[in-house]
Design an enzyme around this catalytic site. Sequence first.
Site, PDB file in Angstrom:
ATOM      1  CD  GLU A  69      -0.467  -5.630   5.803  1.00 52.53           C
ATOM      2  OE1 GLU A  69      -0.774  -4.428   5.952  1.00 52.53           O
ATOM      3  OE2 GLU A  69      -0.380  -6.174   4.685  1.00 52.53           O
ATOM      4  CG  HIS A 125      -3.245  -3.723   3.470  1.00 53.02           C
ATOM      5  ND1 HIS A 125      -2.281  -3.073   4.211  1.00 53.02           N
ATOM      6  CD2 HIS A 125      -3.876  -2.765   2.756  1.00 53.02           C
ATOM      7  CE1 HIS A 125      -2.328  -1.763   3.963  1.00 53.02           C
ATOM      8  NE2 HIS A 125      -3.283  -1.560   3.074  1.00 53.02           N
ATOM      9  CB  CYS A 128      -0.978  -0.052   1.168  1.00 55.41           C
ATOM     10  SG  CYS A 128      -2.346   1.124   1.038  1.00 55.41           S
TER      11      CYS A 128
END
Length: 223
Positions: free
Chosen positions: A196, A194, A85
């Site tokens: 994660e 994302h 991002c």
Amino acid sequence: MRVGVVTFPGSLDDRDAQRAVRAAGAEPVALWHGDADLHGVDAVVLPGGFSYGDYLRCGAIARFAPVMDRLVPAAQGGLPVLGICNGFQVLCESHLLPGALIRNDHRKFVCRDQRLRIENASTAWTGDYAAGQEIVVPLKNGEGGYVADERTLDALEAEGRVVARYLGDNPNGSYRDIAGVSNERGNVVGLMPHPEHAVEPGFGPTTDGLAFFTSVLHQVVSA
């Protein structure tokens, strides 16, 4: 294996990236934007957030952080680097990746679970996926539209450097539905969604994002 996660003023996904690194079986190392060296890490993650308040342009000020003076040549020399991002924006501003990220075409912040197709499973960060594999990870951005000139886009396609592509409705107007790209060597990857936030059961829509982090572990161990 030690994976550095850089914290800039305004980063907000650095702890999540550290958790993902740990879940993959590596040791997360906190790096500060003002660090003068990379402390011997084997790979680096530039996390999401709003570095330096997104003043000027997203990632434009972070590009000049002291830690980037060490990171840019290290990446050019082969160090695996993942920009997520805002980290993707920083990589583009640093000219480690081509193109730019601009305001979403609908002018609204988007936050949703996003279907992706992994297009290139041979980068340092995607080796544990299969080419063509479909995954679901969260997406959250206001300036996530990937743009580049036609010549650059054609080169990315021809060289297999489109790492991931949006499936379904394009969430931000990215050209050719591009969600992530790599450099020519495949050690530097930028991704707007994302991964994660999708590494642990019960803490995301899937665990599909974990393979980004296990991939780099396997890449470094086997190098």
